[in-house]
Design an enzyme around this catalytic site. Sequence first.
Site, short mmCIF file in Angstrom:
data_model
loop_
_atom_site.label_atom_id
_atom_site.label_comp_id
_atom_site.label_asym_id
_atom_site.label_seq_id
_atom_site.Cartn_x
_atom_site.Cartn_y
_atom_site.Cartn_z
N ASN A 18 0.88 -1.17 0.00
CA ASN A 18 0.00 0.00 0.00
C ASN A 18 0.91 1.22 0.00
O ASN A 18 1.50 1.55 1.02
CB ASN A 18 -0.89 -0.02 1.25
CG ASN A 18 -1.67 1.27 1.44
OD1 ASN A 18 -1.78 2.07 0.51
ND2 ASN A 18 -2.21 1.47 2.64
N LYS B 76 0.31 4.35 -0.29
CA LYS B 76 -0.22 5.61 0.30
C LYS B 76 0.17 6.78 -0.61
O LYS B 76 0.28 6.59 -1.81
CB LYS B 76 0.28 5.76 1.73
CG LYS B 76 0.08 4.49 2.55
CD LYS B 76 0.20 4.69 4.01
CE LYS B 76 -0.04 3.36 4.72
NZ LYS B 76 -0.05 3.47 6.17
N HIS C 168 -9.54 1.89 4.68
CA HIS C 168 -8.28 2.01 5.41
C HIS C 168 -8.47 2.98 6.58
O HIS C 168 -9.21 3.95 6.48
CB HIS C 168 -7.18 2.52 4.48
CG HIS C 168 -5.83 2.43 5.09
ND1 HIS C 168 -5.37 3.36 5.99
CD2 HIS C 168 -4.85 1.50 4.97
CE1 HIS C 168 -4.15 3.00 6.38
NE2 HIS C 168 -3.81 1.88 5.78
N GLU D 46 -6.72 5.28 7.67
CA GLU D 46 -6.43 6.69 7.35
C GLU D 46 -7.61 7.34 6.64
O GLU D 46 -7.87 8.53 6.82
CB GLU D 46 -5.13 6.76 6.52
CG GLU D 46 -3.92 6.48 7.39
CD GLU D 46 -2.75 5.81 6.68
OE1 GLU D 46 -2.69 5.84 5.44
OE2 GLU D 46 -1.90 5.23 7.38
N GLU E 88 -5.75 -4.26 10.51
CA GLU E 88 -4.71 -3.26 10.68
C GLU E 88 -4.98 -2.47 11.96
O GLU E 88 -5.71 -1.47 11.93
CB GLU E 88 -4.70 -2.31 9.48
CG GLU E 88 -4.41 -3.00 8.17
CD GLU E 88 -3.71 -2.09 7.18
OE1 GLU E 88 -2.72 -2.52 6.60
OE2 GLU E 88 -4.13 -0.93 7.02
N SER F 27 3.18 -1.94 10.27
CA SER F 27 4.63 -2.07 10.52
C SER F 27 5.17 -3.46 10.23
O SER F 27 6.09 -3.92 10.91
CB SER F 27 4.98 -1.63 11.94
OG SER F 27 4.61 -0.27 12.13
P1 PGA Z 1 2.65 0.38 7.53
O1 PGA Z 1 1.22 0.61 6.87
O2 PGA Z 1 3.17 -0.93 7.02
O3 PGA Z 1 3.48 1.54 7.08
O4 PGA Z 1 2.44 0.36 9.02
C1 PGA Z 1 0.34 -0.45 6.64
C2 PGA Z 1 -0.95 0.08 6.09
O5 PGA Z 1 -1.41 1.14 6.55
O6 PGA Z 1 -1.56 -0.54 5.20
#
Ligand code: PGA
Length: 248
Positions: A9, A11, A94, A96, A166, A209
């Site tokens: 992903n 972003k 997601h 976010e 997540e 992460s």
């Molecule tokens: P991250 O993001 O691996 O940077 O924690 C994962 C995600 O939000 O899909």
Amino acid sequence: MKKKYLIGNMKMNMDYSHLEPYFGDLARIADNSNNVVGVCVPYVYLELAKYMLDGTKVLYGAENMYHEDSGAYTGEISANMLNDFACDLVIVGHSERRSYFHESDLDVNKKIKKALDSGLTPIMCFGETLEERQGNMAFSVVEKQLMGGLQGLEYDEVSRIIFAYEPVWAIGTGVSATSDQAEEMIAFAKRIIAENFGVKETIVLYGGSMKPSNAEDLLSKPSIDGGLIGGACLKIDDFEKIINVKVE
Ligand code: PGA
């Protein structure tokens, strides 16, 4: 060995000049892997993704979409538009999107329905915040997100969704959930989905992460079918290490 799903992903990261070699490398890595490899990219790079990834083993798609087909929705992108770029995947719900753009479970539900109707595979994200976990509400929050996002869907539809657990506190923080925490929640989510929709073979990824140093531990858990990888997908070498993790 069971196939794992490793999906990036991006972003709001990357740029055109870096993506050209990246996509080329990713296609080669996927070709040499028995796992399912995918990547979700900013809308504006879907044309390049189609050019470089269509016809390869890499699944690709968008990080969001809108549930309407067309109309006066300035700045939004429809499922049909994603199909113009031969997308396989679209991330929906997601955290976010939920927190910064106030997307509700109902919004997620509408998007999932439209994505499925349009032949796209939605990656439906769910997960609790730190406060919710500390307040012993993680399981009830996850259940509510799942039931709200899947409302009105039939067995055939639910079985085409890829899910991603997540936990919000693990996203982009460097602090992953432990493999036991992820396993526990993903097993719970699978139970909820099986009990309510009859789907017993759900694919549920872990996201938050995931990186080369913890991928093997997370991916060796029996209920964790793969990873949705943010930060660590941006460096192709790190993503490659995760894609090539060997688990029993
Ligand atoms: P991250 O993001 O691996 O940077 O924690 C994962 C995600 O939000 O899909």
